[in-house]
Design an enzyme around this catalytic site. Structure first.
Site, PDB file in Angstrom:
ATOM      1  N   THR A  12       0.562  -1.145  -0.138  1.00  9.62           N
ATOM      2  CA  THR A  12       0.242   0.602   0.124  1.00  9.62           C
ATOM      3  C   THR A  12       0.714   1.741   0.068  1.00  9.62           C
ATOM      4  O   THR A  12       0.744   1.707  -0.594  1.00  9.62           O
ATOM      5  CB  THR A  12      -0.861  -0.111   1.083  1.00  9.62           C
ATOM      6  OG1 THR A  12      -1.730  -1.266   1.249  1.00  9.62           O
ATOM      7  CG2 THR A  12      -1.394   1.581   1.277  1.00  9.62           C
ATOM      8  N   VAL A  13       1.552   1.564   1.063  1.00  9.80           N
ATOM      9  CA  VAL A  13       2.752   2.672   1.788  1.00  9.80           C
ATOM     10  C   VAL A  13       3.705   2.447   0.019  1.00  9.80           C
ATOM     11  O   VAL A  13       4.136   4.046  -0.771  1.00  9.80           O
ATOM     12  CB  VAL A  13       3.251   3.131   2.141  1.00  9.80           C
ATOM     13  CG1 VAL A  13       3.557   3.784   2.740  1.00  9.80           C
ATOM     14  CG2 VAL A  13       2.136   2.495   3.341  1.00  9.80           C
ATOM     15  N   LYS A 102       5.814   2.341  12.889  1.00 11.54           N
ATOM     16  CA  LYS A 102       6.107   2.874  13.781  1.00 11.54           C
ATOM     17  C   LYS A 102       6.492   1.503  15.006  1.00 11.54           C
ATOM     18  O   LYS A 102       6.624   1.771  16.683  1.00 11.54           O
ATOM     19  CB  LYS A 102       4.477   3.630  14.430  1.00 11.54           C
ATOM     20  CG  LYS A 102       3.162   2.631  14.020  1.00 11.54           C
ATOM     21  CD  LYS A 102       2.083   2.020  13.487  1.00 11.54           C
ATOM     22  CE  LYS A 102       1.467   1.918  12.985  1.00 11.54           C
ATOM     23  NZ  LYS A 102       0.734   1.931  11.623  1.00 11.54           N
ATOM     24  N   GLU A 126       8.210  10.600   9.175  1.00  9.57           N
ATOM     25  CA  GLU A 126       6.665  11.091   9.750  1.00  9.57           C
ATOM     26  C   GLU A 126       5.481  10.396   9.020  1.00  9.57           C
ATOM     27  O   GLU A 126       4.357  10.487  10.254  1.00  9.57           O
ATOM     28  CB  GLU A 126       6.406  12.563   7.807  1.00  9.57           C
ATOM     29  CG  GLU A 126       5.941  12.938   8.340  1.00  9.57           C
ATOM     30  CD  GLU A 126       5.628  14.195   9.557  1.00  9.57           C
ATOM     31  OE1 GLU A 126       6.479  14.755   9.959  1.00  9.57           O
ATOM     32  OE2 GLU A 126       4.856  13.927   9.915  1.00  9.57           O
ATOM     33  N   VAL A 129       2.998   8.311  12.097  1.00 12.16           N
ATOM     34  CA  VAL A 129       1.987   8.790  12.923  1.00 12.16           C
ATOM     35  C   VAL A 129       1.062   9.725  12.362  1.00 12.16           C
ATOM     36  O   VAL A 129       1.993  10.519  11.987  1.00 12.16           O
ATOM     37  CB  VAL A 129       3.048   9.127  14.398  1.00 12.16           C
ATOM     38  CG1 VAL A 129       1.738   9.976  15.194  1.00 12.16           C
ATOM     39  CG2 VAL A 129       3.903   9.056  14.946  1.00 12.16           C
ATOM     40  N   ILE A 133      -0.212  13.120   7.689  1.00 10.31           N
ATOM     41  CA  ILE A 133      -0.466  14.140   8.916  1.00 10.31           C
ATOM     42  C   ILE A 133       1.036  14.881   8.953  1.00 10.31           C
ATOM     43  O   ILE A 133       1.437  13.981   9.475  1.00 10.31           O
ATOM     44  CB  ILE A 133      -1.682  14.070   9.857  1.00 10.31           C
ATOM     45  CG1 ILE A 133      -2.979  13.190   9.831  1.00 10.31           C
ATOM     46  CG2 ILE A 133      -2.048  15.384  11.089  1.00 10.31           C
ATOM     47  CD1 ILE A 133      -3.709  13.113  11.215  1.00 10.31           C
ATOM     48  N   GLY A 184     -13.065  -3.782   4.830  1.00  9.80           N
ATOM     49  CA  GLY A 184     -11.366  -3.675   4.402  1.00  9.80           C
ATOM     50  C   GLY A 184     -10.869  -2.023   5.416  1.00  9.80           C
ATOM     51  O   GLY A 184     -10.278  -1.540   5.351  1.00  9.80           O
ATOM     52  N   GLU A 187      -8.523  -4.829   9.694  1.00  3.73           N
ATOM     53  CA  GLU A 187      -7.295  -5.783   8.873  1.00  3.73           C
ATOM     54  C   GLU A 187      -8.820  -7.096   9.991  1.00  3.73           C
ATOM     55  O   GLU A 187      -8.921  -7.172  10.764  1.00  3.73           O
ATOM     56  CB  GLU A 187      -5.924  -6.083  10.242  1.00  3.73           C
ATOM     57  CG  GLU A 187      -5.913  -4.114   9.968  1.00  3.73           C
ATOM     58  CD  GLU A 187      -4.821  -4.785   8.783  1.00  3.73           C
ATOM     59  OE1 GLU A 187      -4.563  -6.295   8.180  1.00  3.73           O
ATOM     60  OE2 GLU A 187      -3.981  -3.466   8.652  1.00  3.73           O
ATOM     61  N   LYS A 202       2.323   4.640  19.331  1.00  2.00           N
ATOM     62  CA  LYS A 202       2.464   6.012  18.388  1.00  2.00           C
ATOM     63  C   LYS A 202       2.706   7.247  19.196  1.00  2.00           C
ATOM     64  O   LYS A 202       3.214   8.263  18.913  1.00  2.00           O
ATOM     65  CB  LYS A 202       1.187   6.317  17.017  1.00  2.00           C
ATOM     66  CG  LYS A 202       0.935   5.466  15.390  1.00  2.00           C
ATOM     67  CD  LYS A 202      -0.052   5.557  15.050  1.00  2.00           C
ATOM     68  CE  LYS A 202      -0.289   4.825  13.987  1.00  2.00           C
ATOM     69  NZ  LYS A 202      -1.719   4.639  13.319  1.00  2.00           N
TER      70      LYS A 202
HETATM   71  P1  NAP Z   1       1.780  -3.651   2.820  1.00  2.00           P
HETATM   72  O1  NAP Z   1       0.371  -3.453   1.662  1.00  2.00           O
HETATM   73  O2  NAP Z   1       1.295  -5.237   3.428  1.00  2.00           O
HETATM   74  O3  NAP Z   1       3.277  -3.677   2.130  1.00  2.00           O
HETATM   75  C1  NAP Z   1       4.163  -4.567   2.643  1.00  2.00           C
HETATM   76  C2  NAP Z   1       4.909  -4.902   1.501  1.00  2.00           C
HETATM   77  O4  NAP Z   1       6.788  -5.274   2.182  1.00  2.00           O
HETATM   78  C3  NAP Z   1       3.949  -5.555   0.440  1.00  2.00           C
HETATM   79  O5  NAP Z   1       4.955  -5.325  -1.512  1.00  2.00           O
HETATM   80  C4  NAP Z   1       5.474  -7.399   0.421  1.00  2.00           C
HETATM   81  O6  NAP Z   1       5.224  -7.769  -0.511  1.00  2.00           O
HETATM   82  C5  NAP Z   1       6.727  -6.588   1.490  1.00  2.00           C
HETATM   83  N1  NAP Z   1       7.135  -7.249   2.607  1.00  2.00           N
HETATM   84  C6  NAP Z   1       6.792  -7.633   3.791  1.00  2.00           C
HETATM   85  N2  NAP Z   1       7.878  -8.500   4.016  1.00  2.00           N
HETATM   86  C7  NAP Z   1       8.518  -8.750   3.414  1.00  2.00           C
HETATM   87  C8  NAP Z   1       9.965  -9.464   3.606  1.00  2.00           C
HETATM   88  N3  NAP Z   1       9.580 -10.358   4.628  1.00  2.00           N
HETATM   89  N4  NAP Z   1      10.371  -9.694   2.506  1.00  2.00           N
HETATM   90  C9  NAP Z   1      10.461  -8.675   1.352  1.00  2.00           C
HETATM   91  N5  NAP Z   1       8.847  -8.652   1.184  1.00  2.00           N
HETATM   92  C10 NAP Z   1       8.283  -8.186   2.431  1.00  2.00           C
HETATM   93  O7  NAP Z   1       2.013  -2.916   3.956  1.00  2.00           O
HETATM   94  P2  NAP Z   1       1.762  -1.547   3.939  1.00  2.00           P
HETATM   95  O8  NAP Z   1      -0.126  -0.776   3.890  1.00  2.00           O
HETATM   96  O9  NAP Z   1       2.318  -0.428   2.773  1.00  2.00           O
HETATM   97  O10 NAP Z   1       1.679  -0.732   5.317  1.00  2.00           O
HETATM   98  C11 NAP Z   1       4.043  -0.875   5.036  1.00  2.00           C
HETATM   99  C12 NAP Z   1       4.003   0.211   6.851  1.00  2.00           C
HETATM  100  O11 NAP Z   1       3.998   1.088   6.798  1.00  2.00           O
HETATM  101  C13 NAP Z   1       3.973  -0.466   7.420  1.00  2.00           C
HETATM  102  O12 NAP Z   1       5.031  -0.681   8.439  1.00  2.00           O
HETATM  103  C14 NAP Z   1       2.685  -0.256   8.336  1.00  2.00           C
HETATM  104  O13 NAP Z   1       2.522   0.144   9.633  1.00  2.00           O
HETATM  105  C15 NAP Z   1       2.613   1.375   8.151  1.00  2.00           C
HETATM  106  N6  NAP Z   1       2.118   2.173   7.844  1.00  2.00           N
HETATM  107  C16 NAP Z   1       1.068   1.512   7.224  1.00  2.00           C
HETATM  108  C17 NAP Z   1      -0.203   2.558   6.552  1.00  2.00           C
HETATM  109  C18 NAP Z   1      -1.250   2.628   5.440  1.00  2.00           C
HETATM  110  O14 NAP Z   1      -2.517   3.529   5.197  1.00  2.00           O
HETATM  111  N7  NAP Z   1      -1.439   0.698   4.664  1.00  2.00           N
HETATM  112  C19 NAP Z   1      -0.437   3.876   6.987  1.00  2.00           C
HETATM  113  C20 NAP Z   1       0.743   4.782   8.435  1.00  2.00           C
HETATM  114  C21 NAP Z   1       2.054   3.701   8.333  1.00  2.00           C
HETATM  115  P3  NAP Z   1       4.717  -8.723  -1.111  1.00  2.00           P
HETATM  116  O15 NAP Z   1       3.928  -6.715  -1.933  1.00  2.00           O
HETATM  117  O16 NAP Z   1       5.807  -9.379  -2.519  1.00  2.00           O
HETATM  118  O17 NAP Z   1       4.469  -9.273  -0.509  1.00  2.00           O
HETATM  119  N1  HSE Z   2      -4.144   0.522  11.363  1.00  4.76           N
HETATM  120  C1  HSE Z   2      -3.625   1.567  11.202  1.00  4.76           C
HETATM  121  C2  HSE Z   2      -5.201   3.006  12.007  1.00  4.76           C
HETATM  122  C3  HSE Z   2      -3.194   2.613  10.124  1.00  4.76           C
HETATM  123  O1  HSE Z   2      -5.663   1.940  11.833  1.00  4.76           O
HETATM  124  O2  HSE Z   2      -5.299   3.653  11.949  1.00  4.76           O
HETATM  125  C4  HSE Z   2      -1.547   3.066   9.858  1.00  4.76           C
HETATM  126  O3  HSE Z   2      -1.345   3.323  10.888  1.00  4.76           O
END
Ligand code: NAP
Ligand code: HSE
Length: 449
Positions: A12-13, A102, A126, A129, A133, A184, A187, A202
C-alpha cells in the site's frame, strides 16, 4: 547525478511512494533529482499497481541495504523482523532511512537512533504517526521552541471508524468490527488496532519528540475499545460526551504553567530532572465541545498544547496509500535537501537528527489525575447514593455529578462523574463500593478528558 532510493516494500505505502516519485511534474522540483534504484518485495509474481522496470524488483532485500549506489533506504515493508535488521544493516552501510514503521521505532528506536547517530545518518518517520498528517516534523521544527505540556491524539483510524459508527448507528462493537472487516476498514487480525497497541506505539513516538527523551513502551498504559458498549456511548451522549480512543502524553505537575518554577518549588534546571510524564491510551469521554470530539470515521487528529503556542491541532487522513506516501516522500525530500546543501557530511542537521539519549520518567497510571465516569447497578432503595458518596468522600474523590439514569432488570442504574482525582484513590473507593451489599456491579469505568 540523481539521488538513489532503495524501496523495501511495494504494498500500500510502497506503491503510493513509487507513484509520487515516478510522477514529479507539478510537485517539488527536487523530486526530479530522485530515482528509484531497487525495490524489495516478497513475491516477484504478484501483480503490481505501479509500473516499474522488472529488473529493479528483487526479493533480495539484503542486496538493497548494502548496495553502495543507494543513498536512502525507504522501509515500508512493516513488521518487526526482518525490518529492524534491515534498517540496522542499511545504517551500518551509511544509508539514510525513511520508515513508516511505528512498531519498529516504538520498540527499537533506542537501538536504531543510537546506530544512526554513530553512523551520521538520518532516520525519518513522518509516516509512522498520523499517516499523511505532518506532525513529526512540526514537533521537531515548527513547534520546537515550545515547552510542550500535552499531546492528545486520535491516532488510530480503525477504532475511530468503529466508535463513530457505534455512535451514529447505535450498534455493538463486535457487529461493527465484523462489518468494518468486510468493508476493508479493519484488518483480518484487528488486535493491534482495537486493543490500542497501534495507538500506544504512536503516542510513544509523539511523547518522545514532545518531551525530548526516549520512552519505554512497557510503561505506556494501554486499554483498547473492546469493552465499550452501545449503552455507554448512549449514556455518554446524554451527559454531553462522545467516546474516543485517545492517545495522551502529558507532563505532570506544572503543565499549565509550562513548567515554570514557583517560589515554593525552587528548581535548578541544570541539576533537577524534569517532572514525570503520563503516556497512555484508553477510551475516553470527550466533551462534545472539545476539538477532538468532532473527528469522525477513519480520520486522525493530534492536539498539541504548549507554551507559548497554546493549542494547535493537526487533522487529516491517518492512513491510505497516497496520504502515507506523501509523508514518506516529504521525508526523502528533507534528507535530499540536506545532502545537497551540506558540505560537511560528518555534521548532522540538528533539526532532522535525534539528539536525546536518556529515557523520560513515565509516571505509573495510579498517579494519574483525571476525571472519571462510572456506571453502577445497585438495589433500588433509599440511602444507596448516600453510601456511594460516603465511600468516594473517604478516599478523597470529589463528585461532579451523580444521576440515577433509570432501571435495568430491577436494578437502579447510577452514573457518577468525578472532578479531577488521583486514579489510585478512585480505584480504592471503587474496591470499597464493590463490596457494598446494595451494589450489584460496576459495568463501566471510563476516564473523562
Ligand atoms: P503492505 O501493503 O502489507 O506491504 C508490505 C510490502 O512489503 C509488500 O510489498 C511486501 O511484499 C513487502 N514485504 C513484507 N515483508 C517482506 C519480507 N519479509 N521480504 C520482502 N518483502 C516483504 O503494508 P503497508 O500497508 O504498505 O504498510 C507498510 C508499513 O507502513 C507498515 O509499517 C505500516 O504500519 C506502515 N503504515 C501503513 C499505512 C497504511 O495506510 N497502509 C499507514 C501508515 C503507516 P509483497 O508485495 O511481495 O507481498
Ligand atoms: N492501522 C492503522 C489505523 C493505520 O487504523 O489507523 C496505519 O497506522
Amino acid at each position: 547525478m540523481a539521488f538513489k532510493i532503495g524501496l523495501l516494500g511495494l504494498g500500500t505505502v510502497g506503491t503510493g511512494t513509487a507513484e509520487i516519485l515516478l510522477d514529479p511534474q507539478g510537485r517539488h522540483p527536487l523530486l526530479k533529482e530522485i530515482e528509484i534504484h531497487r525495490v524489495g518485495v516478497r513475491s516477484l509474481d504478484k501483480p503490481r499497481a505501479v509500473t516499474l522496470p522488472s529488473e529493479l524488483i528483487t526479493t533480495d532485500l539484503e542486496a538493497i541495504v548494502t548496495d553502495p549506489a543507494i543513498d536512502v533506504v525507504v522501509e515500508v515493508m512493516g513488521g518487526l523482523e526482518p525490518a529492524r535488521s534491515l534498517i540496522l544493516k542499511a545504517i551500518a552501510h551509511g544509508k539514510h532511512i525513511v520508515t513508516a514503521n511505528k512498531a519498529v521505532i516504538a520498540r527499537f528506536g533506542d537501538e536504531i537512533f543510537t546506530a544512526a547517530n554513530e553512523a551520521g545518518v538520518y532516520v525519518m518517520l513522518e509516516a509512522a504517526v498520523g499517516g499523511g498528517i505532518p506532525v513529526i516534523q512540526p514537533l521537531k521544527q515548527s513547534l520546537g521552541v515550545n515547552k510542550i505540556s500535552a499531546v492528545t491524539g486520535i491516532v488510530n483510524g480503525t477504532t475511530n471508524y468503529i466508535l463513530t459508527r457505534m455512535q451514529t448507528e447505535g450498534g455493538e462493537f463486535a457487529d461493527i468490527l465484523a462489518d468494518a472487516q468486510k468493508l476493508g476498514y479493519a484488518e483480518a487480525d484487528p488486535t493491534a488496532d482495537v486493543d490500542g497497541l497501534d495507538a500506544a506505539d504512536k503516542i510513544a513516538i509523539l511523547a518522545s519528540l514532545a518531551f525530548g527523551g526516549r520512552i519505554n513502551l512497557q510503561e505506556v498504559h494501554c486499554e483498547g475499545i473492546r469493552q465499550v458498549s452501545a449503552a455507554e456511548i448512549a449514556y455518554a451522549e446524554k451527559l454531553g460526551f462522545v467516546i474516543k480512543l485517545l492517545a495522551i502524553a502529558k507532563r505532570l505537575g506544572n503543565e499549565a504553567a509550562g513548567q515554570q518554577q514557583t517560589p515554593d518549588t525552587p528548581q535548578d534546571s541544570a541539576h533537577s530532572s524534569p517532572s514525570p510524564i503520563s503516556v497512555r491510551v484508553h477510551p475516553t469521554l470527550v466533551p462534545l465541545t472539545h476539538p477532538l470530539a468532532s473527528i469522525s470515521g477513519v480520520y486522525n487528529a493530534i492536539l498539541v498544547e504548549g507554551e507559548p503556542i497554546g493549542q494547535v491541532m493537526f487533522f487529516g487522513p491517518g492512513a491510505g496509500s497516497g496520504p502515507t506516501a506523501s509523508a514518506v516522500v516529504s521525508d526523502i525530500l528533507n534528507i535530499i535537501g540536506v545532502l545537497k546543501t551540506s558540505s560537511d557530511s560528518q555534521k548532522m542537521h540538528p533539526l532532522l537528527s535525534c539528539s536525546h539519549q536518556h529515557y523520560c520518567t513515565v509516571a505509573p497510571i495510579a498517579e494519574l489525575v483525571s476525571r472519571f465516569y462510572a456506571r453502577f447497578l445497585t438495589k433500588d432503595r433509599p440511602g444507596v447514593i448516600g453510601s456511594l458518596g460516603t465511600c468516594f468522600g473517604k478516599h478523597n474523590v470529589s463528585l461532579e455529578s451523580v444521576v440515577q439514569t433509570g432501571f435495568q432488570g430491577g436494578l437502579a442504574e447510577i452514573v457518577v462523574v468525578t472532578h479531577d482525582v488521583r486514579e489510585g484513590n478512585f480505584k480504592q473507593a471503587l474496591d470499597e463500593i464493590r463490596a457494598l451489599e446494595a451494589v450489584d456491579s460496576i459495568p463501566s469505568i471510563l476516564r473523562v478528558l
